[in-house]
Write a protein that holds these residues in place. Sequence first.
Motif, short mmCIF file in Angstrom:
data_model
loop_
_atom_site.label_atom_id
_atom_site.label_comp_id
_atom_site.label_asym_id
_atom_site.label_seq_id
_atom_site.Cartn_x
_atom_site.Cartn_y
_atom_site.Cartn_z
N GLU B 138 86.54 -32.30 15.30
CA GLU B 138 87.11 -31.36 16.26
C GLU B 138 86.47 -29.99 16.12
O GLU B 138 86.28 -29.27 17.10
CB GLU B 138 88.62 -31.23 16.04
CG GLU B 138 89.36 -32.51 16.26
CD GLU B 138 90.43 -32.39 17.34
OE1 GLU B 138 90.56 -31.31 17.93
OE2 GLU B 138 91.11 -33.39 17.57
N ARG B 141 83.00 -30.19 17.76
CA ARG B 141 83.06 -30.27 19.22
C ARG B 141 83.64 -29.01 19.85
O ARG B 141 83.64 -28.85 21.06
CB ARG B 141 83.92 -31.48 19.63
CG ARG B 141 83.15 -32.77 19.67
CD ARG B 141 84.07 -33.91 20.02
NE ARG B 141 85.04 -34.12 18.94
CZ ARG B 141 86.04 -34.98 19.01
NH1 ARG B 141 86.22 -35.70 20.10
NH2 ARG B 141 86.86 -35.15 18.00
N GLY B 142 84.18 -28.12 19.02
CA GLY B 142 84.73 -26.87 19.55
C GLY B 142 86.11 -27.05 20.15
O GLY B 142 86.57 -26.20 20.92
N THR B 143 86.80 -28.15 19.81
CA THR B 143 88.12 -28.37 20.38
C THR B 143 89.22 -27.83 19.46
O THR B 143 90.33 -27.58 19.92
CB THR B 143 88.37 -29.86 20.63
OG1 THR B 143 87.97 -30.59 19.48
CG2 THR B 143 87.56 -30.35 21.81
N SER B 145 89.59 -24.91 17.82
CA SER B 145 90.09 -23.56 18.09
C SER B 145 90.86 -23.53 19.41
O SER B 145 91.81 -22.78 19.55
CB SER B 145 88.94 -22.56 18.12
OG SER B 145 87.90 -23.03 18.93
N ARG B 146 90.46 -24.38 20.34
CA ARG B 146 91.16 -24.42 21.62
C ARG B 146 92.57 -25.00 21.44
O ARG B 146 93.55 -24.47 21.98
CB ARG B 146 90.37 -25.29 22.60
CG ARG B 146 90.67 -25.05 24.06
CD ARG B 146 89.65 -25.73 24.92
NE ARG B 146 89.50 -27.13 24.60
CZ ARG B 146 90.35 -28.08 25.01
NH1 ARG B 146 91.37 -27.76 25.75
NH2 ARG B 146 90.17 -29.33 24.66
N VAL B 147 92.67 -26.06 20.66
CA VAL B 147 93.98 -26.67 20.43
C VAL B 147 94.88 -25.72 19.64
O VAL B 147 96.07 -25.56 19.94
CB VAL B 147 93.82 -28.01 19.69
CG1 VAL B 147 95.15 -28.51 19.17
CG2 VAL B 147 93.20 -29.05 20.61
#
Lengths: 315, 358
Positions: B138, B141-143, B145-147
Amino acid sequence: MKDVVIKTRDLVKRYGAHVAVDHLNLQVFEGEIYGLLGPNGAGKTTTILMLLGLTEPTSGSVSVAGMNPARDPIGVKRIVGYLPDRVGFYEDMTGRENLLYTAALNGVTGQQAARRVEALLERVGLSDAADRKAGTYSRGMLQRLGLADVLVKGPKVVILDEPTLGIDPEGVRQILDFIVSLSQKEGMTVLLASHLLHQVQEICDRVAIFVKGRIIAEGPVEELSARIFENEPLTLKVRPIPMTDSVVDAISKIPGVSSTKKSGEYLFVTCNDDVRLEISKTVFRLGASLDHLSLEGRDLDEIYRRYFHTEVLST
Amino acid sequence: MTLGVLKKKTWFSWPKRLGRDSLDGFYPLGARLVQELREWKGLLGEGVGVIFRKEVSDHFASKRLLILFGLVAITCLSSVYVAAMTIRQSAAEAAETGFVFLLLFSTSGGSLPSFLSFFGFLGPLVGLTLGFDSINGERIRGTLSRVLAQPIHRDAVINGKFLAGLYTISLMLLALVLSVSGIGIRLTGIPPTGSETSRLLCFFVLSVFYVAFWLSVSILFSVLFKQAATSALAAMAVWIFFTVFAGLLAGLIADAIVPLGSDPLPLEVLRHQRIEIAISRLSPSTLYYEATSVLLTPHLRTLGPVFVEQLEGAIPGALPLRQALLLIWPDATGLIAATLICFAVSYVIFMKQEIRVL
């Protein structure tokens, strides 16, 4: 006087001996677009993470809409939308599923989520690609999906980290227009971090030049330029056609002009006052035409270079 | 946009995937658990349920897990088939023991090892596959920090992922044990007794924790290492070390501490054995083998060396389940504790880690 939405006082973040953010005092007012501009590694992302409560400050205080992100990160994250730099999505899920997932994490489910996501996809122009896997999206599409993702929770404040990085000029235009519409139509407060100064300077109400963890200048772009160039002569870039000696001679005789210098097809005029009007009049009087006339080095790039330069010299 | 489209996408729809809805229909327990998790929202923190559901759906759609489960299922089922054939040939002997059904799991027939050995060896791989890129994947993939920018606690991510892994393991193992039982009943014609069923249930719980130990190891490595490939290799290295080399190493160390001559004294042999067993018990694989052997072989009355004198007067017979549980209590608690400690360490590190990829 508008309300202060984001406020930091003497905010410090250290990683070992390295000071990432150094006594930062920041004030962002409600409804404005605030640009946090600085080179890579200036501490912009670190500052943002502290605003969201995703990393703890070494010292100092942060307040976002009256809440302390270190104490109440959930409360802050409920009203703040954050677009990280190099935003990523789950590649084996479609764009729509990715947004629905974010909605679910915000406690929005069912019909309400479906409707909200549909509207946002429409708004960022991804309706056609909504049911394609996010892994097939281009960089620009991902960035637009990111903007939609930020808005899923219906935020009051939007923080965007490098929103225009790696996007083609047309895409940049669209994204900037979109950001402006957020601020103007919906009254959202926008904090924008970027190192691409010339791209974002035109949409920011106020900017802060952020270097090595410190703000070295803050204010509206024009104000900043007036302040730094206060005692400096102006440089005008002129291209009369044809550029005869008589034209050059006449320009150099205009009151206020201290020197002229020919460089390739352009004539650079150093002067104490803005004599652009006089120059154009002179050129036309002599029967020549004017192909180019501009004030040099007064944009943010130059301001930033100046500030950065003085900063380097003083340390 | 039509109303029909909206209706179809009510909550979370995973169109072309084996998702939440199909799972619920497939297995009622799933629906119950999901419902309960939803009610636990306050207890576990917001977002755990959402992340849990997404992760479970990801696991069931992931090709690598299906491939691995296929491998485990084929090897285990074929070993059970061979075991059943062996039991049929020596049905009279087998019947004497009174636990014919359990023999399906512990008998190795001909060239194939038993179900137990196969699962003890390959089960960890399932756990490692479920977790090796859970956090760093995660991150890359850069997900992540978004989550984490959503209004959830940070631990919701790691808790949701661990619980989803645990749930997936339980479901897979349940499917495996049930199909083995089904094949066993069909081939031998003997249904399991009540005592055998409760032993199988204990075996199931222990096996879930055994695989969960490897899941938490792989989650730990996915927290520690930036690259998914690194964490996968590190986890594989630990797996090979524990399942293959730990036993050999224990022997070597015991040899070094108590060298056995050509004609060693009984007490020397005993000490040597005790040291070797003590060291090899540091490996969760050993704990699992010991505990499950006792559970599935009721006539096994002790772990470790026994003098002939100690057996004098003992009536050979099966150990009651209660006594068997007492015998394996240290192993079982050790295995469960190892799982929880490993997860706790990754939890603490993850909570203190910086979000950014530095």
